[in-house]
Design an enzyme around this catalytic site. Structure first.
Site, PDB file in Angstrom:
ATOM      1  N   GLU A 228       0.805  -1.223   0.000  1.00 29.91           N
ATOM      2  CA  GLU A 228       0.000   0.000   0.000  1.00 29.91           C
ATOM      3  C   GLU A 228       0.841   1.277   0.000  1.00 29.91           C
ATOM      4  O   GLU A 228       0.908   2.005   1.010  1.00 29.91           O
ATOM      5  CB  GLU A 228      -0.965  -0.012   1.197  1.00 29.91           C
ATOM      6  CG  GLU A 228      -1.932  -1.173   1.163  1.00 29.91           C
ATOM      7  CD  GLU A 228      -2.947  -1.158   2.313  1.00 29.91           C
ATOM      8  OE1 GLU A 228      -2.839  -0.301   3.190  1.00 29.91           O
ATOM      9  OE2 GLU A 228      -3.846  -2.026   2.310  1.00 29.91           O
TER      10      GLU A 228
ATOM     11  N   GLU B 204      -5.861  -8.052  -0.151  1.00 35.12           N
ATOM     12  CA  GLU B 204      -6.485  -7.819   1.159  1.00 35.12           C
ATOM     13  C   GLU B 204      -7.943  -7.460   0.962  1.00 35.12           C
ATOM     14  O   GLU B 204      -8.278  -6.656   0.085  1.00 35.12           O
ATOM     15  CB  GLU B 204      -5.845  -6.642   1.918  1.00 35.12           C
ATOM     16  CG  GLU B 204      -4.556  -6.945   2.611  1.00 35.12           C
ATOM     17  CD  GLU B 204      -4.001  -5.736   3.358  1.00 35.12           C
ATOM     18  OE1 GLU B 204      -4.793  -4.887   3.831  1.00 35.12           O
ATOM     19  OE2 GLU B 204      -2.770  -5.654   3.466  1.00 35.12           O
TER      20      GLU B 204
HETATM   21  O1  IFM Z   1      -4.556  -3.402   9.008  1.00 32.25           O
HETATM   22  C1  IFM Z   1      -4.464  -2.814   7.757  1.00 32.25           C
HETATM   23  C2  IFM Z   1      -3.271  -3.355   7.001  1.00 32.25           C
HETATM   24  O2  IFM Z   1      -2.096  -3.150   7.699  1.00 32.25           O
HETATM   25  C3  IFM Z   1      -3.146  -2.710   5.644  1.00 32.25           C
HETATM   26  N1  IFM Z   1      -4.399  -2.688   4.930  1.00 32.25           N
HETATM   27  C4  IFM Z   1      -5.587  -2.292   5.622  1.00 32.25           C
HETATM   28  C5  IFM Z   1      -5.706  -3.040   6.930  1.00 32.25           C
HETATM   29  C6  IFM Z   1      -6.990  -2.607   7.661  1.00 32.25           C
HETATM   30  O3  IFM Z   1      -6.939  -1.261   7.980  1.00 32.25           O
END
Ligand code: IFM
Length: 440
Positions: A167, A351
């Protein structure tokens, strides 16, 4: 009801994701100090003044955690290496115990028939490098490539996949413009530099991984669907600006060798010298591309300097993070990636998941809301795959309840509940539902 393997193309992979600082227990095992330790030690930055010192103590309980992955019938595990656990000062000497830990983890996955999907950096920058300007310093690209090489030499022969940075928007914008994450800056010049250096570091790390013989290399972006708050041209412009610096900047840098005009309109004057000449390094060929997706935003114009916009509340049901639930946005981004940027490259949802105030009760942990969330988003993925979008896998965030950054331990994303007083793991109803859906 969750869809099952039969609803997806042959060979589609299911996994769960975690990250080092959020679960390991970073005060243990010889890891160096990170800017997240410093951020968390500063009053007011993290809910309840919590930090990652112990987290889920995954460092010592990893075997139990890998058994949980196997018990859910998952095919692949997306984990991250902590830079400061491997190289406590970010450069120079290696912490042998840190590399040994990741080595055992990879072997433990393979022994259970689970593919290891590595992320090199999920946000815990060594403090020694933060002292040198961190992501603002162009040299970070070389430091990061050296770290990538150290990890590749030790783990590279057994990895299923590797991605340099989780990210990049969070690394750059959330941390240097909004100040919500370490290092907690609110500075447009620092932001512009981080926005560019994070991609330069990505490119240098891909080169280092490939030179070390590691294959199946990718990039992981987070996306939020940006809706104009109303029908006005001003709101449309504000949403396009948000979309540019959030959703398009990083994928465009890597796949189109350019940054979106709407974002350069504000960041351009603050970019580091010579940035236009870096795209040969940034745009390294990749083997796959990942999307992290959770929610959508409503964007309105606002007074003040660029980007002159504000997020306003929307009408959809929300998760415990206050994030609107909008599964169609996931389909939107998979189609957009395929159409506008990545062509036939395999895509993964790296994710997706939701926070809920899960409690242990007599009948177990009844997180039906999470099951519904996962079902709706998996449904969008299946629909995109059926249309011919080359999406090849889906990772749930997260295996365990964990340290949710500035929100501390109060926001629970896990398929498995963690009691942070005893560290006891208890699979939730969503875990059992997933295990049933993925049974062969
Ligand atoms: O916990 C985070 C993760 O570290 C990165 N993506 C989003 C998740 C939820 O906020």
């Amino acid at each position: 009801m969750l869809p099952t393997r039969a609803d997806f193309p042959e060979g589609f992979l299911f996994g769960a994701a975690t990250s080092a600082y959020q679960i390991e227990g970073h005060a243990q095992g010889g890891a160096g100090r990170t800017h997240w330790d410093d951020f968390a030690a500063t009053p007011g930055n993290v809910a309840n003044a919590e930090n990652g010192d112990l987290a889920c103590d995954h460092l010592h309980r990893w075997q139990e955690d890998l058994d949980l992955l196997a018990g859910a019938n998952l095919d692949v595990y997306r984990f991250s290496t902590s830079w400061a656990r491997v190289m406590p000062e970010g450069r120079g000497p290696v912490n042998a115990a840190g590399l040994d830990f990741y080595d055992r983890l990879v072997d433990g996955l393979l022994a259970r028939g689970i593919r290891p999907a590595l992320t090199l950096y999920h946000w815990e920058l060594p403090s020694a490098l933060a002292d040198l300007g961190g992501w603002r310093n162009r040299d970070i690209a070389g430091w990061f490539a050296d770290f990538a090489e150290v990890v590749a030499r030790r783990l590279g022969d057994r990895l299923w996949s590797a991605a340099p940075i989780n990210e990049p928007w969070c690394v750059a914008w959330l941390s240097h413009f909004l100040g919500h994450h370490a290092p907690g800056l609110r500075d447009i010049r620092a932001t512009a530099r981080a926005m560019h250096h994070v991609l330069l570091a990505h490119g240098r790390a891909i080169q280092a991984l490939r030179a070390a013989g590691v294959g199946n290399l990718g990039a992981v972006f987070n996306f939020e669907r940006a809706f104009p708050a109303d029908d006005s041209p001003e709101a449309a412009r504000a949403a396009a600006t948000f979309d540019a610096f959030y959703n398009r900047w990083f994928i465009s840098g890597i796949f189109r060798r350019e940054y979106p005009a709407e974002a350069l309109a504000g960041l351009g004057p603050h970019m580091p010298p010579g940035w236009e000449d870096d795209f040969d390094t940034i745009a390294q060929p990749l083997d796959w591309c990942g999307a992290n997706y959770y929610t959508c935003k409503r964007i309105a114009p606002a007074p003040g300097p660029w980007p002159a916009l504000a997020e306003v509340a929307g009408p959809l049901p929300r998760t415990d993070m206050g994030w609107e639930i909008h599964p169609e946005g996931l389909g939107f981004f998979l189609r957009r990636m395929h159409r506008d940027y990545t062509g036939d490259l395999p895509l993964y949802v790296t994710e997706n998941g939701m926070a809920a105030p899960d409690r242990i009760a007599a009948g177990g942990i009844r997180d039906e809301d999470r099951i519904a969330y996962l079902a709706a988003h998996l449904g969008e993925v299946a629909k995109a795959a059926a249309e011919g979008v080359p999406v090849r896998g889906y990772f749930c965030w997260s295996l365990l309840d964990n340290f949710e950054w500035a929100f501390g331990y109060g926001k629970r994303f896990g398929l498995v509940h963690v009691d942070f007083a005893t560290l006891k793991r208890t699979p939730k109803a969503s875990y059992h539902a997933l295990a049933r859906a993925l049974a062969r």
